[in-house]
Design an enzyme around this catalytic site. Structure first.
Site, PDB file in Angstrom:
ATOM      1  N   CYS A   6       0.845  -1.186   0.000  1.00  0.00           N
ATOM      2  CA  CYS A   6       0.000   0.000   0.000  1.00  0.00           C
ATOM      3  C   CYS A   6       0.884   1.240   0.000  1.00  0.00           C
ATOM      4  CB  CYS A   6      -0.888  -0.020   1.252  1.00  0.00           C
ATOM      5  SG  CYS A   6      -1.981   1.409   1.377  1.00  0.00           S
ATOM      6  N   HIS A  57      -8.806  -3.996  -1.869  1.00  0.00           N
ATOM      7  CA  HIS A  57      -7.853  -3.170  -1.117  1.00  0.00           C
ATOM      8  C   HIS A  57      -8.236  -1.694  -1.220  1.00  0.00           C
ATOM      9  CE1 HIS A  57      -3.550  -2.053   0.043  1.00  0.00           C
ATOM     10  NE2 HIS A  57      -4.068  -0.919  -0.376  1.00  0.00           N
ATOM     11  N   GLU A  58      -8.462  -1.218  -2.456  1.00  0.00           N
ATOM     12  CA  GLU A  58      -8.740   0.213  -2.648  1.00  0.00           C
ATOM     13  C   GLU A  58     -10.083   0.608  -2.030  1.00  0.00           C
ATOM     14  OE1 GLU A  58      -6.362   1.963  -3.396  1.00  0.00           O
ATOM     15  OE2 GLU A  58      -5.058   0.512  -4.357  1.00  0.00           O
ATOM     16  N   HIS A 104     -10.103   1.317   1.645  1.00  0.00           N
ATOM     17  CA  HIS A 104      -9.674   2.665   2.051  1.00  0.00           C
ATOM     18  C   HIS A 104     -10.872   3.593   2.242  1.00  0.00           C
ATOM     19  CE1 HIS A 104      -5.321   2.497   1.931  1.00  0.00           C
ATOM     20  NE2 HIS A 104      -5.306   1.969   0.715  1.00  0.00           N
TER      21      HIS A 104
END
Ligand code: NI
Length: 185
Positions: free
Chosen positions: A100, A142-143, A146
């Site tokens: 990341c 993953h994104e 966020h």
């Protein structure tokens, strides 16, 4: 177009739930800056909270250079996702090495759903739907995490597999996948 500063783990901007975007067109300038920021460091994914904007916007791509030989996946061009929603298509999770931009120098081995359905609107407000597998599915999960204030160590089930890249030895990188790993097979 300005390159944006990417904030690091510990910054409160990474810990809050981002707000839904009301007018996708208002995000065009931000999306362009985020893409240029990624290109300047040859990276592939960024969420708006990482540049301290609490809005549900993600920019990503799957470049041909990242796809190992023999993988069954096609490159994905730069994509701006507004208000993305991820739905697992399989309960099965497979751990994959990821990193990341907000945790520079680290790799973690993170269980992710093998296959997902993704819906989002683009910057013109047009709705899109995609199915993603393997590395592509990991990147999206993953994104989108966020946007909910979640960093990948919070998804790890074995924290001993949080590792500094500098400890990997001569040129070795966890970020080189076999075709099967990349595809989530
Ligand atoms: Ni990240």
């Amino acid at each position: 177009m300005p390159i944006r500063r990417i904030v690091l783990m510990g910054n409160p901007a990474l810990q809050r739930v981002a707000d839904p975007a009301v007018n996708p067109r208002d995000l065009a300038r931000l999306a362009e800056d985020m893409r240029e920021t990624l290109e300047s460091i040859d990276a592939n994914g960024l969420a708006a909270p990482q540049v301290e904007v609490p809005t549900r916007l993600v920019i990503y791509r799957v470049p041909a250079s990242r796809i190992p030989q023999g993988a069954r996946q096609e490159p994905v061009p730069w994509t701006a996702m507004v208000n993305p929603v991820v739905e697992p298509l399989s309960e099965q999770k497979t751990p994959i090495w990821e990193r990341c931009l907000s945790l520079p120098g680290l790799y973690g081995y993170v269980p992710r759903h093998n296959e997902i359905r993704l819906t989002f609107t683009d910057l013109d407000g047009v709705r899109h739907e995609r199915v993603a597998k393997g590395w592509h599915a990991m990147l999206i999960q993953h994104e989108c995490d966020h946007l909910d204030g979640v960093l990948y160590p919070m998804r790890m089930t074995d924290i001993t597999k949080l590792t500094f890249a500098s400890e990997l030895g001569d040129g070795k990188s966890f970020y080189s996948y076999s075709a099967a790993e990349f595809d989530g097979r």
